[in-house]
Design an enzyme around this catalytic site. Structure first.
Site, PDB file in Angstrom:
ATOM      1  N   ALA A  61       0.804  -1.218   0.049  1.00  0.00           N
ATOM      2  CA  ALA A  61      -0.046  -0.139   0.087  1.00  0.00           C
ATOM      3  C   ALA A  61       0.845   1.184   0.049  1.00  0.00           C
ATOM      4  O   ALA A  61       1.797   1.433   0.879  1.00  0.00           O
ATOM      5  CB  ALA A  61      -0.888   0.130   1.163  1.00  0.00           C
ATOM      6  N   GLN A 103      -0.229  -0.074  -5.623  1.00  0.00           N
ATOM      7  CA  GLN A 103      -1.510   0.015  -5.048  1.00  0.00           C
ATOM      8  C   GLN A 103      -1.715   1.241  -4.177  1.00  0.00           C
ATOM      9  O   GLN A 103      -0.642   1.622  -3.335  1.00  0.00           O
ATOM     10  CB  GLN A 103      -1.686  -0.975  -3.907  1.00  0.00           C
ATOM     11  CG  GLN A 103      -3.122  -1.248  -3.381  1.00  0.00           C
ATOM     12  CD  GLN A 103      -3.212  -1.878  -2.119  1.00  0.00           C
ATOM     13  OE1 GLN A 103      -2.418  -1.851  -1.223  1.00  0.00           O
ATOM     14  NE2 GLN A 103      -4.089  -3.007  -2.289  1.00  0.00           N
ATOM     15  N   TYR A 186      -9.402   0.999   5.425  1.00  0.00           N
ATOM     16  CA  TYR A 186      -8.762   2.382   5.244  1.00  0.00           C
ATOM     17  C   TYR A 186      -9.541   3.277   4.671  1.00  0.00           C
ATOM     18  O   TYR A 186     -11.024   3.143   4.371  1.00  0.00           O
ATOM     19  CB  TYR A 186      -7.544   1.966   4.310  1.00  0.00           C
ATOM     20  CG  TYR A 186      -6.561   1.109   4.995  1.00  0.00           C
ATOM     21  CD1 TYR A 186      -6.178   1.287   6.336  1.00  0.00           C
ATOM     22  CD2 TYR A 186      -6.091   0.011   4.315  1.00  0.00           C
ATOM     23  CE1 TYR A 186      -5.297   0.577   6.985  1.00  0.00           C
ATOM     24  CE2 TYR A 186      -4.973  -0.732   5.154  1.00  0.00           C
ATOM     25  CZ  TYR A 186      -4.827  -0.679   6.377  1.00  0.00           C
ATOM     26  OH  TYR A 186      -3.847  -1.440   6.990  1.00  0.00           O
ATOM     27  N   LEU A 305      -5.031 -17.079   2.499  1.00  0.00           N
ATOM     28  CA  LEU A 305      -4.906 -18.326   2.729  1.00  0.00           C
ATOM     29  C   LEU A 305      -4.824 -19.244   1.640  1.00  0.00           C
ATOM     30  O   LEU A 305      -5.162 -20.327   1.677  1.00  0.00           O
ATOM     31  CB  LEU A 305      -5.637 -18.865   4.070  1.00  0.00           C
ATOM     32  CG  LEU A 305      -5.195 -18.335   5.284  1.00  0.00           C
ATOM     33  CD1 LEU A 305      -6.427 -18.737   6.204  1.00  0.00           C
ATOM     34  CD2 LEU A 305      -4.068 -18.304   5.736  1.00  0.00           C
TER      35      LEU A 305
END
Length: 361
Positions: A61, A103, A186, A305
């Site tokens: 990020a 990103q 965020y 995962l």
């Protein structure tokens, strides 16, 4: 072109960008910058995944403003001085046959925190290295954290401008994919969710109003980002909390983003409230990527995962997503794609410097 029989190693072209496979490095914060600058750690971290054969490699990020950082140690793109360090990385990624993605992010009320290995606690605005956080509403992430300041109209305009200018810098730095971060609690996710957005103006209340800022960010980014390069949006497909953002909302949003020219929805979940009950099992978020893909026709990326070759291959072979994004598995194994190719009996080229170590089928 190398012939492939697996879904994982099937090339895909989005707009004018070809990805040699469907394996992507998910954005992973490294908390290793000073004043937002990329350094040798970032070059080696991201570059080794290019050497390892990933088709798409995202930066962590990357903050569009200083106040948009999660920690004081986050990567940034809020000034032109950041461009050369990032360009060094994108050039290396491209030289090794991978696509470089960035990103773009603003942490909102979850900004101004310590690094995880320093405890991860919120830093008060008056604390050393801390600053005042902003949000849609003056609601802290948790009771123990400082109260953010609700963004004014001028503050919202600054956010839009920050994303727009950061996009131009990303282009100048050589990135071929841009992803807007609207997940994990965020800023943009905070606007989407009724749990964090209690505004009464044009940016709060209804679904249309709560999605307004994200759609405006997309539009601002598109004033700069070339139409022949792909755009991703990462969302948290559910808050996992009653009264919050839902999977139904995500499908509805994806439909809108599709009409706006977004190419891929990157499907994560959670992060907006501290005590959400999130199930944790292999591929626990894939169902959201699958549903959005099936119900909207949007390309999606699955994350969460995904740790084995067989699991990643099955996700794509069963058309549950168009990309798989790996995070912790790439920390364990930077060369996951090279090893996956051997398992799937794909003749994937290795870097010539490593060719002598390539397993023979």
């Amino acid at each position: 072109m190398v012939k492939t029989t697996s879904a994982l190693f099937s090339p895909i072209t989005i707009r004018t960008v070809q990805f040699k496979n469907r394996i992507a490095v998910s954005p992973m914060c490294q908390y290793s910058s000073e004043d937002g600058f990329a350094n040798d750690w970032h070059l080696v971290h991201l570059g080794s995944r290019a050497v390892g054969g990933a088709g798409l490699i995202f930066t962590e990020a990357t903050a569009v403003s200083p106040e948009g950082r999660i920690t004081p140690d986050d990567l940034g793109i809020w000034k032109d001085d950041h461009i050369p360090g990032l360009k060094r990385i994108t050039q290396f990624i491209k030289q090794n046959g991978s696509v470089a993605g960035i990103q773009l992010a603003h942490a909102g009320r979850k900004a101004s925190h310590q690094r995880p290995w320093d405890g991860g606690a919120a830093i008060a605005p008056t604390g050393e290295r801390g600053w005042q956080t902003v949000a849609p509403s003056a609601i802290p992430f948790s009771e123990s954290e400082p109260v953010p300041v609700a963004l004014t109209a001028a503050g919202i305009e600054k956010v839009l401008t920050d994303f727009q200018v950061a996009t131009q810098r990303a282009l100048d730095a050589g990135f071929s994919v841009v992803e807007i971060h609207a997940a994990h609690g965020y800023l943009l996710h905070e606007f989407l969710s009724p749990l964090s957005n209690q505004r009464t103006d044009a940016y709060g209340g209804s679904f249309e109003n709560r999605t307004r800022l994200l759609l405006e960010v997309v539009e601002r980014v598109q004033t700069v980002w070339p139409r022949d390069l792909p755009m991703f949006v990462r969302i948290s497909a559910t808050d996992w909390t009653e009264g919050g953002w839902t999977a139904d909302d995500s499908v509805k949003l994806a439909d809108i983003l599709k009409t706006k020219g977004v190419d891929v929805i990157d499907c994560s979940t959670g992060g907006n409230v501290p005590n959400a009950k999130i199930p944790s099992y292999p591929g626990y978020q894939v169902e959201f990527a699958e549903r959005i893909k099936q119900e909207t026709g949007m390309m999606t990326a699955a994350v969460g995962l995904i740790t084995s070759v067989e699991q990643a291959e099955a996700i794509l072979a069963n058309s549950r997503a168009d990309f798989v994004l790996l995070a912790r598995e790439f920390l364990r194994d930077p060369y996951f794609p090279l090893h996956a190719a051997h398992v799937l009996k794909e003749d994937m080229p290795w870097p010539v410097q490593y060719e002598r170590a390539k397993p023979r089928q």
